[in-house]
Design a protein around this motif. Structure first.
Motif, PDB file in Angstrom:
ATOM      1  N   MET A  38       0.553  -1.240   0.046  1.00 42.58           N
ATOM      2  CA  MET A  38      -0.310  -0.163   0.332  1.00 42.58           C
ATOM      3  C   MET A  38       0.485   0.802  -0.005  1.00 42.58           C
ATOM      4  O   MET A  38       0.726   2.079  -0.623  1.00 42.58           O
ATOM      5  CB  MET A  38      -0.503  -0.202   1.259  1.00 42.58           C
ATOM      6  N   SER A  39       1.611   1.247   0.951  1.00 35.88           N
ATOM      7  CA  SER A  39       2.950   2.540   0.996  1.00 35.88           C
ATOM      8  C   SER A  39       3.512   2.771   0.026  1.00 35.88           C
ATOM      9  O   SER A  39       3.566   3.513  -0.272  1.00 35.88           O
ATOM     10  CB  SER A  39       3.045   2.641   1.923  1.00 35.88           C
ATOM     11  N   ASN A  40       3.844   1.338  -0.824  1.00 37.48           N
ATOM     12  CA  ASN A  40       4.483   1.212  -2.256  1.00 37.48           C
ATOM     13  C   ASN A  40       3.804   2.112  -3.057  1.00 37.48           C
ATOM     14  O   ASN A  40       4.138   2.974  -4.073  1.00 37.48           O
ATOM     15  CB  ASN A  40       4.984  -0.163  -2.632  1.00 37.48           C
ATOM     16  N   GLU A  41       2.628   1.569  -2.928  1.00 39.84           N
ATOM     17  CA  GLU A  41       2.050   2.289  -3.954  1.00 39.84           C
ATOM     18  C   GLU A  41       1.709   3.766  -3.839  1.00 39.84           C
ATOM     19  O   GLU A  41       1.597   4.263  -5.018  1.00 39.84           O
ATOM     20  CB  GLU A  41       0.172   1.928  -3.934  1.00 39.84           C
ATOM     21  N   ILE A  42       1.378   3.926  -3.011  1.00 33.86           N
ATOM     22  CA  ILE A  42       1.895   5.775  -2.322  1.00 33.86           C
ATOM     23  C   ILE A  42       2.752   6.553  -2.901  1.00 33.86           C
ATOM     24  O   ILE A  42       2.625   7.605  -4.135  1.00 33.86           O
ATOM     25  CB  ILE A  42       0.524   6.026  -0.894  1.00 33.86           C
ATOM     26  N   GLY A  43       3.900   6.028  -2.415  1.00 32.48           N
ATOM     27  CA  GLY A  43       5.227   6.354  -3.296  1.00 32.48           C
ATOM     28  C   GLY A  43       5.654   6.282  -4.980  1.00 32.48           C
ATOM     29  O   GLY A  43       6.010   7.382  -4.966  1.00 32.48           O
ATOM     30  N   ARG A  44       4.649   5.730  -5.212  1.00 37.36           N
ATOM     31  CA  ARG A  44       5.658   5.341  -6.511  1.00 37.36           C
ATOM     32  C   ARG A  44       4.065   6.820  -7.099  1.00 37.36           C
ATOM     33  O   ARG A  44       4.626   7.191  -8.455  1.00 37.36           O
ATOM     34  CB  ARG A  44       4.322   4.329  -7.135  1.00 37.36           C
ATOM     35  N   ARG A  45       2.667   7.077  -6.558  1.00 33.73           N
ATOM     36  CA  ARG A  45       2.303   7.629  -7.011  1.00 33.73           C
ATOM     37  C   ARG A  45       3.356   9.122  -7.062  1.00 33.73           C
ATOM     38  O   ARG A  45       2.498   9.859  -7.603  1.00 33.73           O
ATOM     39  CB  ARG A  45       1.036   7.922  -6.412  1.00 33.73           C
ATOM     40  N   GLN A  46       3.511   9.155  -5.810  1.00 29.33           N
ATOM     41  CA  GLN A  46       3.872  10.856  -6.285  1.00 29.33           C
ATOM     42  C   GLN A  46       5.262  11.345  -6.466  1.00 29.33           C
ATOM     43  O   GLN A  46       5.112  12.365  -6.980  1.00 29.33           O
ATOM     44  CB  GLN A  46       4.127  10.593  -3.944  1.00 29.33           C
ATOM     45  N   PHE A  47       5.937   9.865  -6.296  1.00 23.24           N
ATOM     46  CA  PHE A  47       6.556  10.032  -7.231  1.00 23.24           C
ATOM     47  C   PHE A  47       6.826  10.319  -8.910  1.00 23.24           C
ATOM     48  O   PHE A  47       6.934  11.564  -9.649  1.00 23.24           O
ATOM     49  CB  PHE A  47       7.628   8.788  -7.675  1.00 23.24           C
ATOM     50  N   LEU A  48       5.272   9.821  -9.675  1.00 21.22           N
ATOM     51  CA  LEU A  48       4.867   9.745 -10.526  1.00 21.22           C
ATOM     52  C   LEU A  48       4.412  11.329 -10.956  1.00 21.22           C
ATOM     53  O   LEU A  48       4.490  12.165 -12.022  1.00 21.22           O
ATOM     54  CB  LEU A  48       3.929   8.823 -11.087  1.00 21.22           C
ATOM     55  N   SER A  49       3.606  11.977  -9.817  1.00 20.60           N
ATOM     56  CA  SER A  49       3.103  13.464  -9.461  1.00 20.60           C
ATOM     57  C   SER A  49       4.088  14.167 -10.434  1.00 20.60           C
ATOM     58  O   SER A  49       4.254  14.738 -10.374  1.00 20.60           O
ATOM     59  CB  SER A  49       2.018  13.466  -9.224  1.00 20.60           C
ATOM     60  N   ARG A  50       5.029  13.962  -9.277  1.00 21.50           N
ATOM     61  CA  ARG A  50       6.146  15.105  -8.695  1.00 21.50           C
ATOM     62  C   ARG A  50       6.798  14.785 -10.308  1.00 21.50           C
ATOM     63  O   ARG A  50       7.458  16.588 -10.642  1.00 21.50           O
ATOM     64  CB  ARG A  50       7.171  14.639  -7.585  1.00 21.50           C
ATOM     65  N   GLY A  51       7.026  13.744 -11.104  1.00 21.10           N
ATOM     66  CA  GLY A  51       7.787  13.723 -11.911  1.00 21.10           C
ATOM     67  C   GLY A  51       7.034  14.371 -13.313  1.00 21.10           C
ATOM     68  O   GLY A  51       7.675  15.363 -13.730  1.00 21.10           O
ATOM     69  N   TRP A  52       5.941  14.333 -13.285  1.00 17.53           N
ATOM     70  CA  TRP A  52       4.873  15.260 -13.729  1.00 17.53           C
ATOM     71  C   TRP A  52       5.438  16.455 -14.054  1.00 17.53           C
ATOM     72  O   TRP A  52       4.673  17.437 -15.034  1.00 17.53           O
ATOM     73  CB  TRP A  52       3.690  14.163 -13.522  1.00 17.53           C
ATOM     74  N   ARG A  53       5.234  17.496 -12.195  1.00 16.09           N
ATOM     75  CA  ARG A  53       5.266  18.115 -12.986  1.00 16.09           C
ATOM     76  C   ARG A  53       6.267  19.085 -13.073  1.00 16.09           C
ATOM     77  O   ARG A  53       5.537  20.107 -13.417  1.00 16.09           O
ATOM     78  CB  ARG A  53       4.838  18.652 -10.749  1.00 16.09           C
ATOM     79  N   LEU A  54       7.409  18.612 -12.112  1.00 13.90           N
ATOM     80  CA  LEU A  54       8.712  18.558 -12.884  1.00 13.90           C
ATOM     81  C   LEU A  54       9.162  19.057 -14.702  1.00 13.90           C
ATOM     82  O   LEU A  54       9.683  19.778 -14.882  1.00 13.90           O
ATOM     83  CB  LEU A  54       9.896  18.098 -12.092  1.00 13.90           C
TER      84      LEU A  54
END
Ligand code: FES
Length: 166
Positions: free
Chosen positions: A1-17
């Motif tokens: 579960m926490s792995n899924e959130i960490g991956r989503r946050q990583f992808l979200s930040r990557g898109w914003r950057l």
């Protein structure tokens, strides 16, 4: 579960950057293309004006290039403001439809050809090109004015001189 959130946050930040970098690159490119190269000064290349803004019946003045732009048969003409006589600034006079030098009275037609006065030639012309729809004036590349003779445009004096009474 926490792995899924960490991956989503990583992808979200990557898109914003990525979006931020893309926006910055677009802004830089627009600024670089559209900015006036006034800092180049006389002797350099000046990005002067969009070619569609250059008139065929009057002139526009480009301070950074000390140049008047006009068109003749769809060709841009970039005339140096410096009078070929003794170097005074030649001014465009809308009421007469010609260039007038207030120092000793030389006059030139809209495309810089000699009309009257002590000037030995017509106005000097800078080399110009159109790049990405913008006129670029090379103020380091100036051609001597044409010798007095027949005018190649049929544009008689329109009206009163701007120098009268000076
Ligand atoms: S400097 Fe222009 S006419 Fe003398």
């Amino acid at each position: 579960m926490s792995n899924e959130i960490g991956r989503r946050q990583f992808l979200s930040r990557g898109w914003r950057l990525g979006a931020l970098l893309l926006g910055a690159a677009g802004a830089w490119t627009s600024w670089d293309v559209l900015r006036s190269r006034a800092e180049a000064g006389l002797g350099g290349v000046v990005r002067a004006a969009p070619v569609e803004e250059v008139p065929a019946d009057t002139t526009i003045y480009i301070r950074a290039a000390q140049t008047y732009l006009t068109k003749h048969e769809d060709e841009v003409i970039a005339l140096w403001q410096r009078c070929p006589h003794l170097g005074c600034r030649v001014a465009w006079c809308e009421s007469s439809g010609e260039f007038e030098c207030a120092c000793h009275g030389s006059t030139f037609n809209r495309i810089g050809e000699y009309r009257t006065g002590p000037s030995p030639t017509g106005m000097q012309e800078f080399a110009s090109t159109v790049a990405d729809g913008v006129v670029e004036v090379d103020t380091g590349d100036v051609a001597a004015g044409k010798p007095p003779g027949e005018e190649t445009i049929d544009e008689p004096v329109r009206g009163p001189s701007c120098s009268e009474g000076i």
